[in-house]
Design an enzyme around this catalytic site. Sequence first.
Site, PDB file in Angstrom:
ATOM      1  N   HIS A 100       0.878  -1.174   0.000  1.00 15.33           N
ATOM      2  CA  HIS A 100       0.000   0.000   0.000  1.00 15.33           C
ATOM      3  C   HIS A 100       0.913   1.220   0.000  1.00 15.33           C
ATOM      4  CE1 HIS A 100      -2.380  -2.984   2.310  1.00 15.33           C
ATOM      5  NE2 HIS A 100      -3.461  -2.356   1.919  1.00 15.33           N
ATOM      6  N   ASP A 103       2.179   1.981   3.435  1.00 17.41           N
ATOM      7  CA  ASP A 103       3.116   1.045   4.101  1.00 17.41           C
ATOM      8  C   ASP A 103       4.542   1.501   3.891  1.00 17.41           C
ATOM      9  OD1 ASP A 103       0.895  -0.669   4.171  1.00 17.41           O
ATOM     10  OD2 ASP A 103       1.596  -1.836   2.453  1.00 17.41           O
ATOM     11  N   GLU A 231     -10.718  -6.728  -4.521  1.00 13.57           N
ATOM     12  CA  GLU A 231     -10.577  -7.784  -3.511  1.00 13.57           C
ATOM     13  C   GLU A 231     -11.821  -7.817  -2.635  1.00 13.57           C
ATOM     14  OE1 GLU A 231      -6.860  -7.776  -1.338  1.00 13.57           O
ATOM     15  OE2 GLU A 231      -7.890  -8.560   0.433  1.00 13.57           O
ATOM     16  N   GLU A 267      -8.951 -13.541  -1.397  1.00 13.58           N
ATOM     17  CA  GLU A 267      -8.237 -13.857  -0.149  1.00 13.58           C
ATOM     18  C   GLU A 267      -8.966 -14.976   0.584  1.00 13.58           C
ATOM     19  OE1 GLU A 267      -6.810 -10.711   2.505  1.00 13.58           O
ATOM     20  OE2 GLU A 267      -7.482 -11.963   4.177  1.00 13.58           O
ATOM     21  N   ASP A 295      -4.696 -13.699  -2.413  1.00 22.90           N
ATOM     22  CA  ASP A 295      -4.069 -13.358  -1.133  1.00 22.90           C
ATOM     23  C   ASP A 295      -4.043 -14.625  -0.296  1.00 22.90           C
ATOM     24  OD1 ASP A 295      -3.405 -10.820  -1.749  1.00 22.90           O
ATOM     25  OD2 ASP A 295      -4.652  -9.848  -0.239  1.00 22.90           O
ATOM     26  N   ASP A 306     -10.921 -11.382  10.793  1.00 23.41           N
ATOM     27  CA  ASP A 306      -9.874 -11.581   9.804  1.00 23.41           C
ATOM     28  C   ASP A 306      -8.527 -11.794  10.510  1.00 23.41           C
ATOM     29  OD1 ASP A 306      -8.871 -11.548   7.248  1.00 23.41           O
ATOM     30  OD2 ASP A 306      -8.835  -9.360   7.074  1.00 23.41           O
ATOM     31  N   ASP A 308      -5.812 -13.384   9.287  1.00 24.51           N
ATOM     32  CA  ASP A 308      -4.663 -13.291   8.370  1.00 24.51           C
ATOM     33  C   ASP A 308      -3.484 -14.168   8.796  1.00 24.51           C
ATOM     34  OD1 ASP A 308      -5.892 -11.509   6.628  1.00 24.51           O
ATOM     35  OD2 ASP A 308      -5.091  -9.738   7.633  1.00 24.51           O
ATOM     36  N   ASP A 338      -0.756 -12.448   2.284  1.00 20.20           N
ATOM     37  CA  ASP A 338      -1.389 -11.411   3.101  1.00 20.20           C
ATOM     38  C   ASP A 338      -1.597 -12.048   4.479  1.00 20.20           C
ATOM     39  OD1 ASP A 338      -2.695  -9.314   4.146  1.00 20.20           O
ATOM     40  OD2 ASP A 338      -4.248  -9.173   2.612  1.00 20.20           O
TER      41      ASP A 338
END
Length: 439
Positions: A100, A103, A231, A267, A295, A306, A308, A338
Site C-alpha cells: 500500500h 506502508d 478484492e 483472499e 491473497d 480476519d 490473516d 497477506d
Amino acid sequence: MAYFETIGKIEYEGPESKNPLAFKYYNPEEVVMGKTMKDQCRFAMSYWHTLTAMGNDPFGSATMFRPWDNVESAMDKAKERVHAAFELMEKLQIPFFCFHDRDVAPEGESLEETNKRLDEIVAVIKEEMKRTGIKCLWGTTNAFSNPRFVHGAGTSCNATVFAYAAAQIKKAMDITMELGGENYVFWGGREGYETLLNTDTGLELDNLARLLQMAVDYAKEIGFEGQFLIEPKPKEPTKHQYDFDTATVLAFLRKYNLDKHFKLNIEANHATLAGHTFQHELNQCRINGALGSVDANQGDMLLGWDTDQFPTNVYDTTLAMYEVLLDGGFTKGGLNFDSKVRRASFEESDLFYSYIAGMDAFARGLKVAAKLIEDRVLIDFVNERYSSYQEGIGKEIIEGKVGFKELEAYALEYGHTKNTSGRQELLESILNQYIIETK
Ligand code: XLS
Ligand code: CA
Ligand code: CA
C-alpha cells in the site's frame, strides 16, 4: 546493513530435511505441469504485515522485535524497512512484493509532502529491485486508516474526501507503474456501511463505480497496462462491505460496465468470512473468467474476524491450486502472503519460519493439485456425472432445441428416472490419498 545476519539463503532440502530454515516442498526450479514451481506460485511478500505489523491487538501494544525500526525519523525508518524487506525476500527466494502507498512511506503534513516522501522511498525501492531482480506484483492505496476516511473513501458522504481518495489513487497508480507493478488492487476498507438509517447505498455504489471508471480512464492516459483487481471482503472494518464476495463484485462490475477492466483478488480469509470456502471463491472467479490473483492466508474457523494467518492447511492449498491450475495458472497474478505472524511470534526468525511454512504448504498443494488433474480423477468423475447432457434430451436442452412443451412431453413419457450416487465420501477419500501419497 544486514538485519538477518544469522540467517542465510533458504534452500530446498526436500521432505526428509529436519532443518527448520530450509524448504521441504518448495523447490523453485522443479517443473510442475509445464512450469517451474517459481512460475506457478509467483509468491509475493506483503509489505504491510511483514514490515509494519507490530503485534498490537485491541488489548495490548506492540510486541514485535524489529531492529530496523531503531532509527529516529519516520523517513529513516521507511528506508531501513526497504532494506530489511529486500534482504528477507532475497533470502527466502520470494520473487515479488505487494504494497500500500502508506506502508512504504509515512504521511506528511500535506498531500504534496506525502507524495514527495513517496517519491523518495520509491527511488530506494527501485534501487533494491534493480539489485535483486525482485518485482512488484501489485500496488494499492490505503484509503481506510486515516480518520478522514471515517465515512468511506469512494463511498464517503463527503465529496472532498472522494476527491482526496481519487488523488491518492492517482499517485499510487503512478508509483505502481513506475515500479513495474503487474496489477493494481482495490480493497474497499471503508467502502460499506454501519447503518442504513444514515446511508444512501444507491449513491454510494454509483460513486464507487465512478471512482473505478476514473482509474480506468487514468490508466489509459498514462499507459498503465497492469491488471485492475477488486478484492472482496464481506465485513470488517465496516459491518457490511459493498464488495461482499465474488458474486456481489461481479454483479456490481457488470451493472456499471466495468467487468472488462477488472478481475478479482481472492483472499482465503475473506472467503471464509463470507461463509464460503476459499475454493468456492476461486471457482466462481474461474467460471466467470475473473480470476486475477490470490491473497494467500487462512483464517481461524473458531473466530469471526480476519486473522490473516500464514496458510498451513494443505487440504485448502491443494483445492485452491486445483482451481488456479484449471484456470490455466497465473498470468499476471500470484500468491501474495497477506499473512502475519501471531502476536507471540515476535522474533525476527519467526518471519522466516512463517514464510517457509506458507510457501511449503502451497508448493505441496500445487503438486497434489497437478497430480489430481494429470490423473483426471475428479475431472472424469464430474464429466461422467453430467453425461446425460451429452446426448438425447440433455443435448437438446443444452443446444436450446426444446422448451417447456417438449420437455413436458418427454417427462410424461420418461419421468421416472433413476439417479446415481454423488459418491462424496469416495471422492474425499481419494483426495486424502492424493494428499498423503503424492511424491
Ligand atoms: C484487508 C485486506 C487488505 C488488502 C489490501 O483485510 O486484506 O490488506 O489486501 O488493501
Ligand atoms: Ca488481502
Ligand atoms: Ca485479510
